[in-house]
Design a protein around this motif. Structure first.
Motif, PDB file in Angstrom:
ATOM      1  N   LEU A 145       2.027   5.791  13.661  1.00 39.39           N
ATOM      2  CA  LEU A 145       2.785   5.692  12.503  1.00 39.39           C
ATOM      3  C   LEU A 145       3.854   6.470  12.653  1.00 39.39           C
ATOM      4  O   LEU A 145       4.940   6.133  12.088  1.00 39.39           O
ATOM      5  CB  LEU A 145       2.004   6.362  11.168  1.00 39.39           C
ATOM      6  N   ALA A 194       6.594  -4.310   5.082  1.00 45.56           N
ATOM      7  CA  ALA A 194       6.433  -2.768   5.388  1.00 45.56           C
ATOM      8  C   ALA A 194       5.003  -2.794   4.884  1.00 45.56           C
ATOM      9  O   ALA A 194       4.800  -2.179   3.884  1.00 45.56           O
ATOM     10  CB  ALA A 194       7.258  -1.915   4.813  1.00 45.56           C
ATOM     11  N   GLY A 195       3.859  -3.035   5.691  1.00 45.16           N
ATOM     12  CA  GLY A 195       2.433  -2.979   5.252  1.00 45.16           C
ATOM     13  C   GLY A 195       2.436  -4.092   4.070  1.00 45.16           C
ATOM     14  O   GLY A 195       1.476  -3.969   3.050  1.00 45.16           O
ATOM     15  N   GLN A 213      -4.914  -0.637  15.511  1.00 43.37           N
ATOM     16  CA  GLN A 213      -5.255   0.688  16.029  1.00 43.37           C
ATOM     17  C   GLN A 213      -6.932   0.528  16.362  1.00 43.37           C
ATOM     18  O   GLN A 213      -7.258   1.278  17.588  1.00 43.37           O
ATOM     19  CB  GLN A 213      -5.090   1.624  15.029  1.00 43.37           C
ATOM     20  N   ASN A 262       9.266  -7.342  10.489  1.00 40.13           N
ATOM     21  CA  ASN A 262       7.579  -6.903  10.596  1.00 40.13           C
ATOM     22  C   ASN A 262       7.756  -5.796  11.378  1.00 40.13           C
ATOM     23  O   ASN A 262       8.154  -5.705  12.486  1.00 40.13           O
ATOM     24  CB  ASN A 262       6.606  -7.954  10.741  1.00 40.13           C
ATOM     25  N   ILE A 263       6.853  -4.702  10.905  1.00 34.03           N
ATOM     26  CA  ILE A 263       6.364  -3.771  11.955  1.00 34.03           C
ATOM     27  C   ILE A 263       4.708  -3.923  12.084  1.00 34.03           C
ATOM     28  O   ILE A 263       4.057  -4.045  10.995  1.00 34.03           O
ATOM     29  CB  ILE A 263       6.627  -2.324  11.734  1.00 34.03           C
ATOM     30  N   HIS A 264       4.187  -3.778  13.350  1.00 34.58           N
ATOM     31  CA  HIS A 264       2.798  -4.018  13.698  1.00 34.58           C
ATOM     32  C   HIS A 264       2.396  -2.598  14.714  1.00 34.58           C
ATOM     33  O   HIS A 264       3.208  -2.182  15.476  1.00 34.58           O
ATOM     34  CB  HIS A 264       2.773  -5.281  14.453  1.00 34.58           C
ATOM     35  N   PRO A 265       1.397  -2.080  14.020  1.00 39.83           N
ATOM     36  CA  PRO A 265       0.647  -0.981  14.722  1.00 39.83           C
ATOM     37  C   PRO A 265      -0.030  -1.271  16.140  1.00 39.83           C
ATOM     38  O   PRO A 265      -1.053  -0.828  16.179  1.00 39.83           O
ATOM     39  CB  PRO A 265      -0.129  -0.379  13.829  1.00 39.83           C
ATOM     40  N   GLU A 316       6.312   4.441  14.395  1.00 38.15           N
ATOM     41  CA  GLU A 316       6.679   3.295  13.547  1.00 38.15           C
ATOM     42  C   GLU A 316       7.931   3.659  12.668  1.00 38.15           C
ATOM     43  O   GLU A 316       9.122   3.345  12.364  1.00 38.15           O
ATOM     44  CB  GLU A 316       5.594   3.059  12.694  1.00 38.15           C
ATOM     45  N   GLY A 342       0.790  -1.215  -0.018  1.00 39.88           N
ATOM     46  CA  GLY A 342       0.166   0.126   0.020  1.00 39.88           C
ATOM     47  C   GLY A 342       0.876   1.319   0.036  1.00 39.88           C
ATOM     48  O   GLY A 342       1.879   1.444  -0.875  1.00 39.88           O
ATOM     49  N   ASN A 343       0.432   1.948   0.966  1.00 35.72           N
ATOM     50  CA  ASN A 343       1.053   3.676   1.058  1.00 35.72           C
ATOM     51  C   ASN A 343       2.599   3.512   0.936  1.00 35.72           C
ATOM     52  O   ASN A 343       3.087   4.347   0.307  1.00 35.72           O
ATOM     53  CB  ASN A 343       0.329   4.189   2.053  1.00 35.72           C
ATOM     54  N   GLY A 344       3.175   2.586   1.623  1.00 35.86           N
ATOM     55  CA  GLY A 344       4.520   2.600   1.764  1.00 35.86           C
ATOM     56  C   GLY A 344       5.249   3.702   2.629  1.00 35.86           C
ATOM     57  O   GLY A 344       6.385   4.034   2.214  1.00 35.86           O
ATOM     58  N   SER A 345       4.703   4.513   3.679  1.00 34.13           N
ATOM     59  CA  SER A 345       5.351   5.373   4.198  1.00 34.13           C
ATOM     60  C   SER A 345       6.180   4.833   5.303  1.00 34.13           C
ATOM     61  O   SER A 345       7.358   5.510   5.481  1.00 34.13           O
ATOM     62  CB  SER A 345       4.142   6.143   5.248  1.00 34.13           C
ATOM     63  N   ASN A 346       6.236   3.505   5.705  1.00 27.93           N
ATOM     64  CA  ASN A 346       7.407   3.128   6.516  1.00 27.93           C
ATOM     65  C   ASN A 346       8.515   2.807   5.325  1.00 27.93           C
ATOM     66  O   ASN A 346       9.611   3.135   5.949  1.00 27.93           O
ATOM     67  CB  ASN A 346       7.163   1.837   7.422  1.00 27.93           C
TER      68      ASN A 346
END
Ligand code: GRF
Length: 217
Positions: free
Chosen positions: A187, A103-104, A138, A123-126, A190, A26-30
């Motif tokens: 975020l 990353a998502g 969230q 992995n990153i998890h919110p 993150e 998706g967005n790829g902000s990470n």
């Protein structure tokens, strides 16, 4: 070395940089944060390949903008999950990837993939695991009524968001928070802890014993 050229102490050669493969949906902000940390010199790594399973992912434009090679692997183009993973693994290996960054990436990681990159997938998890694993961490936090939430970077194992935890960062949950306002607050964290965890890996500072990750120094 040519006469007169002085080696830059502390500046890593391209070949010394940790080679990353970043998987997005998706967005790829990470991913953007990882790119920014690499470009400002605070993360000694290089993104060798970005792989998206979604041709519409905004993250693809981010990769293009930074001249990072990318490929799109659409699930529908593969007979089954196994074939998808074989191609995924090959693309990462062909690019010399040493650490895989989820990353998502909205797909479950198969045992074949795990075996190909043992303890080399992050992995990153919110949410603050083990609370609120799976989708919509969230939203789960807001609905449950917790006062503190955050994010977690962890090694990936065969479970969903169950792998050994590397770094967590906490944020308050406010009375008037919605899923969106909390997600935005999380975020920001993150974007700080993911590059930090990758640098720890790159520096060889992480060791895993059972469920625990030990960070040297
Ligand atoms: C983040 O919230 C991350 O924790 C989760 O998926 C989201 C990806 O966001 N795994 P982005 O694509 O990096 O903006």
């Amino acid at each position: 070395m040519y006469a007169g050229l002085i080696p830059f102490i502390g500046v890593k050669k391209m070949s010394d940089l940790l080679k990353l493969g970043v998987l997005i949906s998706g967005n790829g902000s990470n991913m953007q944060s990882i790119i920014d940390h690499i470009e400002n010199g605070s993360l000694k790594a290089v993104i060798k390949i970005v792989i998206s399973n979604n041709p519409e992912a905004y993250g693809i434009s981010r990769a293009k903008k930074h001249n990072i090679p990318f490929i799109v692997l659409k699930s529908n183009d593969f007979k089954n999950k196994e074939d998808f993973d074989v191609k995924l693994i090959k693309s990462l290996k062909d690019n010399g990837v040493e650490l895989v960054i989820l990353a998502g990436f909205m797909r479950i990681i198969s045992p074949t993939f795990l075996k190909a990159f043992p303890q080399k997938i992050l992995n990153i998890h919110p949410a603050l695991l083990p609370s609120f694993p799976g989708l919509h961490g969230q939203r789960q936090a807001v609905e449950y009524g917790v006062k503190v939430s955050g994010c977690t970077v962890h090694f990936v194992d065969e479970g969903v968001d169950t792998g050994p935890i590397i770094i967590q960062s906490a944020v308050p949950v406010l009375d008037d928070d919605t899923e969106e306002t909390l997600a935005a607050r999380i975020l920001k964290e993150e974007h700080k802890i993911y590059p930090r965890a990758i640098q720890l890996f790159a520096d060889g500072k992480l060791s895993v014993k059972g469920r625990k990750v030990f960070i040297k120094n």
